[in-house]
Scaffold this motif. Structure first.
Motif, PDB file in Angstrom:
ATOM      1  N   VAL A 125     -19.172 -38.745  -3.219  1.00 23.36           N
ATOM      2  CA  VAL A 125     -18.402 -37.885  -4.125  1.00 23.36           C
ATOM      3  C   VAL A 125     -17.940 -36.671  -3.326  1.00 23.36           C
ATOM      4  O   VAL A 125     -18.746 -35.998  -2.677  1.00 23.36           O
ATOM      5  N   LYS A 126     -16.644 -36.411  -3.362  1.00 24.20           N
ATOM      6  CA  LYS A 126     -16.071 -35.256  -2.659  1.00 24.20           C
ATOM      7  C   LYS A 126     -15.432 -34.312  -3.669  1.00 24.20           C
ATOM      8  O   LYS A 126     -14.914 -34.748  -4.705  1.00 24.20           O
ATOM      9  N   GLU A 127     -15.465 -33.042  -3.348  1.00 24.24           N
ATOM     10  CA  GLU A 127     -14.978 -32.004  -4.266  1.00 24.24           C
ATOM     11  C   GLU A 127     -13.920 -31.155  -3.584  1.00 24.24           C
ATOM     12  O   GLU A 127     -14.089 -30.739  -2.435  1.00 24.24           O
ATOM     13  N   GLN A 128     -12.832 -30.898  -4.304  1.00 18.94           N
ATOM     14  CA  GLN A 128     -11.761 -30.019  -3.837  1.00 18.94           C
ATOM     15  C   GLN A 128     -11.641 -28.854  -4.811  1.00 18.94           C
ATOM     16  O   GLN A 128     -11.212 -29.021  -5.957  1.00 18.94           O
ATOM     17  N   ILE A 129     -12.040 -27.677  -4.367  1.00 15.02           N
ATOM     18  CA  ILE A 129     -11.997 -26.486  -5.211  1.00 15.02           C
ATOM     19  C   ILE A 129     -10.579 -25.922  -5.191  1.00 15.02           C
ATOM     20  O   ILE A 129      -9.995 -25.688  -4.123  1.00 15.02           O
ATOM     21  N   SER A 165      -6.746 -40.955 -12.737  1.00 13.63           N
ATOM     22  CA  SER A 165      -6.293 -40.346 -11.491  1.00 13.63           C
ATOM     23  C   SER A 165      -4.862 -39.819 -11.589  1.00 13.63           C
ATOM     24  O   SER A 165      -4.580 -38.689 -11.188  1.00 13.63           O
ATOM     25  N   SER A 166      -3.955 -40.646 -12.122  1.00 14.95           N
ATOM     26  CA  SER A 166      -2.555 -40.203 -12.235  1.00 14.95           C
ATOM     27  C   SER A 166      -2.415 -39.008 -13.165  1.00 14.95           C
ATOM     28  O   SER A 166      -1.504 -38.189 -13.008  1.00 14.95           O
ATOM     29  N   ILE A 167      -3.350 -38.895 -14.106  1.00 19.53           N
ATOM     30  CA  ILE A 167      -3.284 -37.792 -15.066  1.00 19.53           C
ATOM     31  C   ILE A 167      -3.529 -36.449 -14.384  1.00 19.53           C
ATOM     32  O   ILE A 167      -3.163 -35.390 -14.904  1.00 19.53           O
ATOM     33  N   THR A 168      -4.135 -36.494 -13.183  1.00 22.98           N
ATOM     34  CA  THR A 168      -4.383 -35.272 -12.413  1.00 22.98           C
ATOM     35  C   THR A 168      -3.079 -34.539 -12.113  1.00 22.98           C
ATOM     36  O   THR A 168      -2.935 -33.340 -12.386  1.00 22.98           O
ATOM     37  N   GLY A 169      -2.124 -35.271 -11.535  1.00 23.33           N
ATOM     38  CA  GLY A 169      -0.838 -34.659 -11.224  1.00 23.33           C
ATOM     39  C   GLY A 169      -0.097 -34.216 -12.466  1.00 23.33           C
ATOM     40  O   GLY A 169       0.560 -33.160 -12.471  1.00 23.33           O
ATOM     41  N   ASN A 170      -0.192 -35.012 -13.540  1.00 25.75           N
ATOM     42  CA  ASN A 170       0.489 -34.656 -14.788  1.00 25.75           C
ATOM     43  C   ASN A 170      -0.039 -33.338 -15.347  1.00 25.75           C
ATOM     44  O   ASN A 170       0.731 -32.494 -15.825  1.00 25.75           O
ATOM     45  N   ILE A 171      -1.366 -33.156 -15.293  1.00 23.27           N
ATOM     46  CA  ILE A 171      -1.965 -31.932 -15.834  1.00 23.27           C
ATOM     47  C   ILE A 171      -1.538 -30.713 -15.017  1.00 23.27           C
ATOM     48  O   ILE A 171      -1.178 -29.665 -15.576  1.00 23.27           O
ATOM     49  N   LEU A 172      -1.562 -30.841 -13.702  1.00 20.67           N
ATOM     50  CA  LEU A 172      -1.174 -29.708 -12.856  1.00 20.67           C
ATOM     51  C   LEU A 172       0.271 -29.295 -13.103  1.00 20.67           C
ATOM     52  O   LEU A 172       0.584 -28.103 -13.194  1.00 20.67           O
ATOM     53  N   LEU A 173       1.155 -30.285 -13.217  1.00 19.51           N
ATOM     54  CA  LEU A 173       2.560 -29.969 -13.478  1.00 19.51           C
ATOM     55  C   LEU A 173       2.748 -29.393 -14.877  1.00 19.51           C
ATOM     56  O   LEU A 173       3.550 -28.469 -15.077  1.00 19.51           O
ATOM     57  N   GLU A 174       2.010 -29.915 -15.835  1.00 19.03           N
ATOM     58  CA  GLU A 174       2.148 -29.420 -17.208  1.00 19.03           C
ATOM     59  C   GLU A 174       1.667 -27.978 -17.333  1.00 19.03           C
ATOM     60  O   GLU A 174       2.254 -27.179 -18.070  1.00 19.03           O
ATOM     61  N   GLN A 175       0.605 -27.644 -16.614  1.00 19.21           N
ATOM     62  CA  GLN A 175       0.016 -26.316 -16.746  1.00 19.21           C
ATOM     63  C   GLN A 175       0.704 -25.260 -15.877  1.00 19.21           C
ATOM     64  O   GLN A 175       0.798 -24.091 -16.266  1.00 19.21           O
ATOM     65  N   PHE A 176       1.192 -25.667 -14.701  1.00 23.18           N
ATOM     66  CA  PHE A 176       1.715 -24.675 -13.761  1.00 23.18           C
ATOM     67  C   PHE A 176       3.176 -24.883 -13.399  1.00 23.18           C
ATOM     68  O   PHE A 176       3.737 -24.110 -12.623  1.00 23.18           O
ATOM     69  N   TYR A 233      -8.002 -42.063  -4.237  1.00 25.49           N
ATOM     70  CA  TYR A 233      -7.965 -41.641  -2.835  1.00 25.49           C
ATOM     71  C   TYR A 233      -6.627 -40.990  -2.504  1.00 25.49           C
ATOM     72  O   TYR A 233      -6.575 -40.010  -1.747  1.00 25.49           O
ATOM     73  N   TYR A 234      -5.553 -41.544  -3.051  1.00 26.19           N
ATOM     74  CA  TYR A 234      -4.232 -40.954  -2.814  1.00 26.19           C
ATOM     75  C   TYR A 234      -4.099 -39.619  -3.539  1.00 26.19           C
ATOM     76  O   TYR A 234      -3.450 -38.696  -3.033  1.00 26.19           O
ATOM     77  N   ALA A 235      -4.701 -39.503  -4.717  1.00 25.16           N
ATOM     78  CA  ALA A 235      -4.664 -38.225  -5.439  1.00 25.16           C
ATOM     79  C   ALA A 235      -5.405 -37.151  -4.645  1.00 25.16           C
ATOM     80  O   ALA A 235      -4.936 -36.003  -4.550  1.00 25.16           O
ATOM     81  N   MET A 236      -6.529 -37.515  -4.062  1.00 24.65           N
ATOM     82  CA  MET A 236      -7.295 -36.559  -3.255  1.00 24.65           C
ATOM     83  C   MET A 236      -6.480 -36.101  -2.045  1.00 24.65           C
ATOM     84  O   MET A 236      -6.403 -34.897  -1.755  1.00 24.65           O
ATOM     85  N   ASN A 237      -5.870 -37.049  -1.343  1.00 23.13           N
ATOM     86  CA  ASN A 237      -5.063 -36.687  -0.176  1.00 23.13           C
ATOM     87  C   ASN A 237      -3.814 -35.913  -0.568  1.00 23.13           C
ATOM     88  O   ASN A 237      -3.342 -35.052   0.186  1.00 23.13           O
ATOM     89  N   GLN A 238      -3.277 -36.231  -1.756  1.00 15.16           N
ATOM     90  CA  GLN A 238      -2.086 -35.512  -2.205  1.00 15.16           C
ATOM     91  C   GLN A 238      -2.393 -34.052  -2.483  1.00 15.16           C
ATOM     92  O   GLN A 238      -1.584 -33.163  -2.174  1.00 15.16           O
ATOM     93  N   LEU A 239      -3.564 -33.776  -3.059  1.00 17.04           N
ATOM     94  CA  LEU A 239      -3.920 -32.393  -3.345  1.00 17.04           C
ATOM     95  C   LEU A 239      -4.038 -31.571  -2.065  1.00 17.04           C
ATOM     96  O   LEU A 239      -3.767 -30.364  -2.063  1.00 17.04           O
ATOM     97  N   LYS A 240      -4.441 -32.237  -0.966  1.00 19.00           N
ATOM     98  CA  LYS A 240      -4.489 -31.532   0.319  1.00 19.00           C
ATOM     99  C   LYS A 240      -3.095 -31.114   0.763  1.00 19.00           C
ATOM    100  O   LYS A 240      -2.947 -30.190   1.570  1.00 19.00           O
TER     101      LYS A 240
END
Length: 406
Positions: A125-129, A165-176, A233-240
Motif C-alpha cells: 500500500v502506497k500513500e500520496q499526500i 480509481s477513475s473516480i479519483t480524477g473526476n473528484i479532483l476536477l470537480e472540486q478544483f 497504478y496509472y492513477a497513482m503515476n498520473q498524480l505524480k
C-alpha cells in the motif's frame, strides 16, 4: 452543553421511571441528529491522501485499488473513503452484473481496519499526500461526507469508465476545476482499453480469455490521458504528474505496507490454450476417422454448434440488451454465431440436411475469414488463445460441407 447532557444521562440511567427513559431516547435522537451528523472542521495538522493498493490474486483484486484517506491527529480522525465497495447480498447481484447495472458504494472505515485486509494478503500500500490548503481540505472532506449520506453513496459502476480509481480524477476536477492539470510526460504510449486490461492479466488465463471475448470492438480505441486512470497504478503515476495551480499536486509519497508484487504463475494444463489445442487435435483425429469411414460424428457437430450458439447468444444479449459500455459491436459473434444454436437441433438430428444448410456452412466459413481480416486491420483485437478454436471450427465446417453436399 456537554456537562448538562452527561448529568441528565446519569440521572436517567439511575432511575427506573418510564418518563425519564422516554426523555433519554428523545435526547439521544436530538444529539445524533444535530450534533453527530455535523462535519468536523479539520485542523492545520490534517492531511488528505490517495492510497494505492497492490493487485491481488482474485479477479476483482487483479487491477489493484484506490481510496482516499483523511487524517487529523489533533481531532483523532483517521478514516478511509472507499468507492470500491460492493455487496454480494444485494438483490439480483449477479443479474445486475450481467446487465451492466452493477451498484457500487462509498464506504467509510477506520484506516487500521482498511489496512488489515492488505496486511493479511501481503499486498503493498502506497500513500500520496496531497498539497492542499486548509480550506481545500475541509471542502474535500465535506464532499466525502455528503457523498457518504445514504441517499448519495451508491453509484452505477462501470469497470472502465466509472470505478474506484477513475473516480479519483473526476473528484479532483470537480472540486478544483481548471486548477488541476493532468500532464502526459510520463506516458511513453497511449494504450487502448483492451491493452490496459491485458497488462494486469495473464493472456493465457480463463479470466483474460473471457474478458477478451465479452469485450466488443469499442474497447480497441485509445484511452485518453484521464481514462488511463481507471487502473489504480496509472492513477497513482498520473498524480505524480499532476499540478494544481501550477504546483505539484502530490506533496510527498510514502510506503505504508512494503510487500513484493504478487506474481501470477499459471498452470498450463489448466489454461484455455491447452484445452483448445487439445480440442483441435481431437477434432482432427475424429474428422480423419470420419473421412476414412465416410461417416459423420453427429455428437461432435452438435456440441460445436450448440456451444458456439450459446456463447453467441450471450454476446448478442450483452450487446443489445445490457447497459455495458464495453460490450457493443462485438465481432466475436462471427465465430460464436448465435444461429448455430438453432442449427444444432435442426441439422444434426436429420439424416439429410435441408438445401439451405450448404449456403449456411459457406457463410459460416466466410465469417471466419472476415474475422481474420478484422483482426489484421485492427478493427477488433481478438485473444490469440482463440486461434486453435477457430481452426477447429474451420476444419469441421469444411468437412461437413464436403460430406453433406448432394
Amino acid at each position: 452543553m456537554t456537562r448538562h447532557v452527561l448529568f441528565i444521562l446519569i440521572f436517567v440511567l439511575t432511575t427506573s421511571r418510564m418518563k425519564y427513559r422516554i426523555l433519554l431516547f428523545a435526547l439521544l435522537f436530538l444529539v445524533g441528529k444535530n450534533g453527530l451528523s455535523q462535519i468536523p472542521t479539520l485542523s492545520d495538522k490534517s492531511q488528505i491522501s490517495l492510497l494505492t493498493c497492490a493487485a491481488g490474486d482474485e479477479l476483482y483484486y487483479a487491477f489493484g485499488h484506490s481510496a482516499f484517506r483523511v487524517q487529523d491527529s489533533a481531532l483523532g480522525i483517521d478514516v478511509v473513503y472507499n468507492y470500491g465497495t460492493f455487496d454480494f447480498n444485494r438483490p439480483n447481484f449477479y443479474l445486475n452484473f450481467v446487465k451492466g447495472k452493477m451498484i457500487y458504494s462509498l464506504s467509510r472505515r477506520s484506516f487500521n481496519r482498511f489496512l488489515f485486509d492488505y496486511e493479511m494478503e501481503k499486498r503493498w500500500v502506497k500513500e500520496q499526500i496531497l498539497d492542499l490548503t486548509l480550506p481545500e481540505k475541509n471542502k474535500l472532506l465535506a464532499f466525502f461526507e455528503n457523498n457518504y449520506l445514504p441517499e448519495n453513496r451508491d453509484y452505477l459502476y462501470d469497470p472502465l469508465l466509472n470505478n474506484c480509481s477513475s473516480i479519483t480524477g473526476n473528484i479532483l476536477l470537480e472540486q478544483f476545476g481548471d486548477a488541476i492539470v493532468f500532464n502526459d510526460s510520463h506516458l511513453e504510449n497511449r494504450f487502448t482499453f483492451r491493452q490496459l486490461v491485458r497488462q494486469n492479466l495473464e493472456i493465457n488465463s480463463w479470466a483474460s480469455f473471457g474478458i477478451d471475448v465479452a469485450f466488443g470492438s469499442v474497447v480497441d480505441r485509445k484511452a485518453t490521458l484521464q481514462e488511463h486512470m481507471f487502473l489504480p497504478y496509472y492513477a497513482m503515476n498520473q498524480l505524480k504528474n499532476t499540478t494544481k495551480s501550477g504546483k505539484p499536486l502530490v506533496e510527498r509519497e510514502r510506503t505504508v505496507l512494503d510487500y513484493n508484487e504478487h506474481t501470477k504463475n499459471g498452470f498450463f494444463p489448466l489454461s484455455p490454450l491447452f484445452w483448445f489445442t487439445l480440442l483441435l487435435l481431437f477434432t482432427l483425429i475424429v474428422t480423419y476417422l470420419d473421412y476414412k469411414h465416410k461417416a459423420r460424428s453427429k455428437w461432435l457437430d452438435f456440441s460445436l454448434f450448440l456451444i458456439t450458439g450459446l456463447i453467441g447468444t450471450f454476446l448478442l444479449l450483452l450487446w443489445v440488451a445490457a447497459d455495458h459500455t464495453s460490450t457493443p459491436k462485438n465481432f466475436n459473434m462471427l465465430w460464436a454465431f448465435p444461429l448455430n444454436l438453432i442449427v444444432a437441433f435442426i441439422f444434426v438430428f436429420q439424416s439429410q440436411p435441408p438445401k439451405w444448410f450448404f449456403k449456411y456452412l459457406q457463410i459460416a466459413l466466410a465469417l471466419l475469414g472476415i474475422l481474420v481480416l478484422l483482426w489484421i486491420f485492427k478493427v477488433q483485437i481478438f485473444s490469440p488463445v482463440l486461434i486453435p478454436l477457430l481452426l477447429t471450427l474451420a476444419v469441421r465446417y469444411g468437412y461437413i460441407l464436403k460430406f453433406s453436399k448432394p
